[in-house]
Design a protein around this motif. Structure first.
Motif, mmCIF file in Angstrom:
data_model
loop_
_atom_site.group_PDB
_atom_site.id
_atom_site.type_symbol
_atom_site.label_atom_id
_atom_site.label_comp_id
_atom_site.label_asym_id
_atom_site.label_seq_id
_atom_site.Cartn_x
_atom_site.Cartn_y
_atom_site.Cartn_z
ATOM 1 N N ASN A 190 5.667 7.348 -0.290
ATOM 2 C CA ASN A 190 4.687 8.307 -0.727
ATOM 3 C C ASN A 190 4.701 9.667 -0.024
ATOM 4 N N LEU A 219 0.885 -1.136 0.040
ATOM 5 C CA LEU A 219 -0.008 0.035 -0.035
ATOM 6 C C LEU A 219 0.856 1.274 0.157
ATOM 7 N N ASN A 220 1.914 1.083 0.755
ATOM 8 C CA ASN A 220 2.848 2.560 0.778
ATOM 9 C C ASN A 220 3.607 2.567 -0.597
ATOM 10 N N GLU A 234 -3.957 8.060 -5.416
ATOM 11 C CA GLU A 234 -4.821 9.297 -5.114
ATOM 12 C C GLU A 234 -5.584 9.951 -6.679
ATOM 13 N N GLU A 242 0.188 4.405 -3.264
ATOM 14 C CA GLU A 242 -0.660 5.374 -2.558
ATOM 15 C C GLU A 242 -0.652 6.444 -3.377
ATOM 16 N N SER A 285 -7.619 -1.428 -1.478
ATOM 17 C CA SER A 285 -6.336 -0.396 -1.248
ATOM 18 C C SER A 285 -7.254 1.129 -1.112
ATOM 19 N N LEU A 303 -6.713 3.430 1.650
ATOM 20 C CA LEU A 303 -6.239 5.148 1.607
ATOM 21 C C LEU A 303 -7.354 5.971 2.243
#
Length: 281
Positions: A199, A133-134, A141, A137, A171, A175
């Motif tokens: 990120n 996920l890091n 967005e 991200e 995800s 977020l």
């Protein structure tokens, strides 16, 4: 119609049932003993775990005698929910009180055990999910958040990832949870963390408050932003590995902030049930 009665440990049906499920019952007994020690109720082997095991055997007998259905896997949520139905039967409350509520306590311990049995693969996936996920991200967005879950939605099927079968994580939901927390630790916003090189945001980790290990308990998904809390690395480890009093403090704090959101997702949850998912009975 359940026929509640006293079943001695030397009765033939008790011995037969104990022998049939011996391997899992022994494991359940060890787990119950571990919980007793972790709760600070015993430093050495006590009789409480053995009592839970005997009462679980009796619950299995009550179910088997009243249903044309064989219990196969004692470590599954499917079997747990069958046993749980006994709580709603006529005369259970009276029978339970006569046993000093040991039957209901046994069901709570059994729920904790089944969640524990299903936790290994899901915790592996949690670690993998937070790591990936890091990295993604920034790309997320750019995606629309219009498809975020705000109403009951059926759970997905388990998928195989790196030889592990587990439930998929969305995800975008994670977020969204991080955005809502403003990339701060939800347990204590004063907890300082570091800037993540991937990120460029303060590093927080996503944690499903109702653990994904308990997903089989629900028909609807629990993978939605309202169930995802953001924690600093220390607090994320704490909610998994701390002593029960510290873990309980966190659960109460985090649950009180979002408990009113679960019903609109079709999820029935209260503090006691949530404690059970974490092995607190």
């Amino acid at each position: 119609m359940y026929k509640f009665r006293v079943i001695p440990a030397n009765e033939e049906i008790f011995i037969k049932t104990r022998n049939k499920y011996k391997t899992i019952l022994d494991e359940f007994n060890s787990y119950a003993q571990m919980l007793t020690v972790e709760a600070g109720n015993a430093k050495t082997k006590s009789g409480k775990a053995s009592s839970y095991t005997r009462y679980l055997i009796r619950l299995i007998i009550f179910y088997s005698e009243s249903n044309d259905d064989e219990i196969i896997d004692l470590s599954s949520f499917e079997t747990l929910k069958k046993i749980e139905k006994i709580k709603h039967a006529d005369e259970f409350q009276t029978f339970n009180q006569e046993s000093n509520r040991f039957y209901s306590a046994t069901i709570s311990c059994y729920l904790a055990y089944v969640t524990y049995k299903n936790s290994n693969n899901e915790e592996v996936m949690d670690n993998y999910f937070n790591h990936s996920l890091n990295t993604i991200e920034n790309n997320l967005e750019e995606k629309e958040s219009i498809n975020l879950i705000n109403t009951p939605k059926m759970r997905h099927h388990k998928r195989r990832v790196s030889k592990v079968y587990s439930y998929p994580r969305n995800s975008l939901e994670a977020l969204e949870a991080k955005k809502r927390s403003n990339w701060t630790c939800e347990f204590d916003k004063e907890h300082r963390t570091f800037i993540n090189i991937k990120n460029r945001n303060p590093h927080v980790e996503a944690h499903h408050l109702i653990p994904m290990a308990a997903q089989d308990y629900y028909e609807n998904t629990i993978d939605f932003a309202d169930n995802i809390v953001c924690l600093c690395p220390t607090c994320h480890s704490r909610i998994h590995y701390a002593i029960q009093s510290e873990k309980k403090e966190m659960i109460v704090e985090l649950f009180n902030k979002r408990k009113n959101h679960y019903l609109r997702h079709g999820i029935n949850i209260d503090e006691k049930l949530l404690f059970n998912f974490y092995g607190i009975i």
